[in-house]
Each structure stands twice: as C-alpha cells, then as structure tokens.
Design an enzyme around this catalytic site. Structure first.
Site, PDB file in Angstrom:
ATOM      1  N   LYS A  10      59.377  32.329 -16.447  1.00 33.67           N
ATOM      2  CA  LYS A  10      60.270  31.553 -17.313  1.00 33.67           C
ATOM      3  C   LYS A  10      60.602  32.318 -18.603  1.00 33.67           C
ATOM      4  CE  LYS A  10      58.783  27.027 -15.555  1.00 33.67           C
ATOM      5  NZ  LYS A  10      58.461  25.624 -15.953  1.00 33.67           N
ATOM      6  N   TYR A  50      66.449  21.933 -10.552  1.00 33.20           N
ATOM      7  CA  TYR A  50      65.501  20.871 -10.899  1.00 33.20           C
ATOM      8  C   TYR A  50      66.048  19.474 -10.594  1.00 33.20           C
ATOM      9  CZ  TYR A  50      62.233  24.072 -13.268  1.00 33.20           C
ATOM     10  OH  TYR A  50      61.311  25.046 -13.565  1.00 33.20           O
ATOM     11  N   PHE A  58      62.034  14.275 -19.485  1.00 30.62           N
ATOM     12  CA  PHE A  58      62.008  15.647 -19.994  1.00 30.62           C
ATOM     13  C   PHE A  58      63.112  16.532 -19.401  1.00 30.62           C
ATOM     14  CE2 PHE A  58      58.901  15.317 -16.492  1.00 30.62           C
ATOM     15  CZ  PHE A  58      59.366  16.290 -15.624  1.00 30.62           C
ATOM     16  N   ARG A  86      50.068  28.592  -6.560  1.00 29.47           N
ATOM     17  CA  ARG A  86      49.775  27.471  -7.457  1.00 29.47           C
ATOM     18  C   ARG A  86      48.381  27.613  -8.076  1.00 29.47           C
ATOM     19  NH1 ARG A  86      53.480  23.713  -7.753  1.00 29.47           N
ATOM     20  NH2 ARG A  86      52.105  21.987  -8.234  1.00 29.47           N
ATOM     21  N   THR A  92      50.221  22.463 -14.506  1.00 29.51           N
ATOM     22  CA  THR A  92      51.505  22.428 -15.230  1.00 29.51           C
ATOM     23  C   THR A  92      51.295  22.459 -16.742  1.00 29.51           C
ATOM     24  OG1 THR A  92      52.430  21.114 -13.429  1.00 29.51           O
ATOM     25  CG2 THR A  92      53.647  21.101 -15.495  1.00 29.51           C
ATOM     26  N   ARG A 103      48.922  30.358 -16.520  1.00 28.69           N
ATOM     27  CA  ARG A 103      49.329  29.434 -17.587  1.00 28.69           C
ATOM     28  C   ARG A 103      48.285  29.386 -18.700  1.00 28.69           C
ATOM     29  NH1 ARG A 103      51.982  25.197 -13.345  1.00 28.69           N
ATOM     30  NH2 ARG A 103      54.170  25.724 -13.686  1.00 28.69           N
ATOM     31  N   ASN A 113      55.836  26.895 -20.074  1.00 27.54           N
ATOM     32  CA  ASN A 113      54.595  27.099 -19.307  1.00 27.54           C
ATOM     33  C   ASN A 113      54.626  28.332 -18.390  1.00 27.54           C
ATOM     34  OD1 ASN A 113      56.217  26.031 -17.314  1.00 27.54           O
ATOM     35  ND2 ASN A 113      54.764  24.473 -16.638  1.00 27.54           N
ATOM     36  N   HIS A 116      57.056  29.020 -12.795  1.00 24.58           N
ATOM     37  CA  HIS A 116      57.267  27.926 -11.842  1.00 24.58           C
ATOM     38  C   HIS A 116      56.849  28.431 -10.471  1.00 24.58           C
ATOM     39  CE1 HIS A 116      59.187  24.820  -9.432  1.00 24.58           C
ATOM     40  NE2 HIS A 116      59.589  25.815  -8.655  1.00 24.58           N
ATOM     41  N   GLU A 127      64.119  26.050  -2.416  1.00 26.82           N
ATOM     42  CA  GLU A 127      64.215  26.858  -3.638  1.00 26.82           C
ATOM     43  C   GLU A 127      64.576  28.321  -3.337  1.00 26.82           C
ATOM     44  OE1 GLU A 127      61.018  24.121  -6.168  1.00 26.82           O
ATOM     45  OE2 GLU A 127      60.568  26.235  -5.809  1.00 26.82           O
TER      46      GLU A 127
END
Ligand code: CMP
Length: 134
Positions: A10, A50, A58, A86, A92, A103, A113, A116, A127
């Site tokens: 990100k 998203y 949010f 993950r 998250t 993270r 964060n 993704h 995705e």
C-alpha cells in the site's frame, strides 16, 4: 495445494521505502512473485477493487488512502499461498498483529496497514483478474 493470491503493497509502505523488505519476506517464505506492477490507482480502480466494502463507514477513507500514492500489486504463488500470505501480513489492525509480521513491523494504523492480501480462494481469483486479467 499450490495457490495464487493477490498482494498489494500500500501507499504507506511504498512511501516508507520498504517494498524490497516486504517482497523479501514473501520470497523467504517460498512464495514466488509471478506478476508485479507498480501503479497509481484511480478512484475508480480503488472503488471497484474494494466494492465489497462499499457500505462500510470506512469506505471513503479507504479509497482516499489507496489513491494517495503508488502501490505495488503482485501475484504470489506457492503452497497454501492465500493463508500463508495472511500469516505473513498479520491482523488487519497492526496494533494487534503478532511479532514478526509485516503489519507489526511496517504499519501504523488500521488504514495505513502496509499490505493487502486476498482473504479466500474466490477473492484471490477475482482480485487477480481485476488487475492482471485472465
Ligand atoms: P485490506 O485488507 O486492504 O481490506 C480493507 C481495508 O480497509 C483493510 O485492509 C483496512 O486497511 C481498511 N479498514 C479501515 N477500517 C477498517 C475496519 N474497521 N475493519 C476492517 N478494515 C478496515
């Protein structure tokens, strides 16, 4: 089974100059980068990506953040890639993330964060196609 998953580094992590450190964690965990693209997301790109969060409070902040600077979009491939990615990312909310996770080490907040990762086989398929086509 060998799987593919979508990973996004990100804007906060790109700005922090830790693209290489994050990619290195994937590689050390035996995930292969099979596609990679640096990209400035448009508002439309981020909203479409998203879409499942459209009704969440949010959503507007998420789209603003994801378009605030370039991101690195990648396809990771390997044994159990979706869950493994993950695990490497951590929760998250970076404040709850386990030691040694991406993270925990690189993220500041639930919005900024760092990464993704697809959360299921069906999200991964959608995705990956969203950014890289068939
Ligand atoms: P990501 O895995 O990219 O998916 C949606 C993103 O929304 C998530 O990471 C967070 O960065 C962001 N977000 C902000 N607030 C929340 C929240 N309360 N719950 C889940 N995700 C949130």
């Amino acid at each position: 089974a060998v799987e593919r998953t979508l990973s996004i580094i990100k804007p906060d992590a790109v700005a922090k100059n830790v693209i290489g450190e994050i990619v290195s964690r994937f590689e050390k965990a035996d995930l292969k980068i099979v596609a990679m693209q640096m990209k400035q997301l448009s508002k439309q790109d981020a909203e479409g990506f998203y879409a499942e969060h459209k009704e969440r409070p949010f959503f507007a902040d998420l789209v603003a953040f994801m378009t605030s600077g370039p991101v690195v979009v990648q396809v990771l491939e390997g044994e159990n890639a979706i869950a493994l990615n993950r695990e490497l990312m951590g929760t998250t909310n970076p404040k709850e993330a386990a030691e040694g996770t991406i993270r925990r080490d690189f993220a500041e907040s639930i919005d900024a964060n760092a990464v993704h990762g697809s959360d299921s086989a069906s999200s991964a398929e959608r995705e990956i196609a969203y950014f890289f086509g068939a």
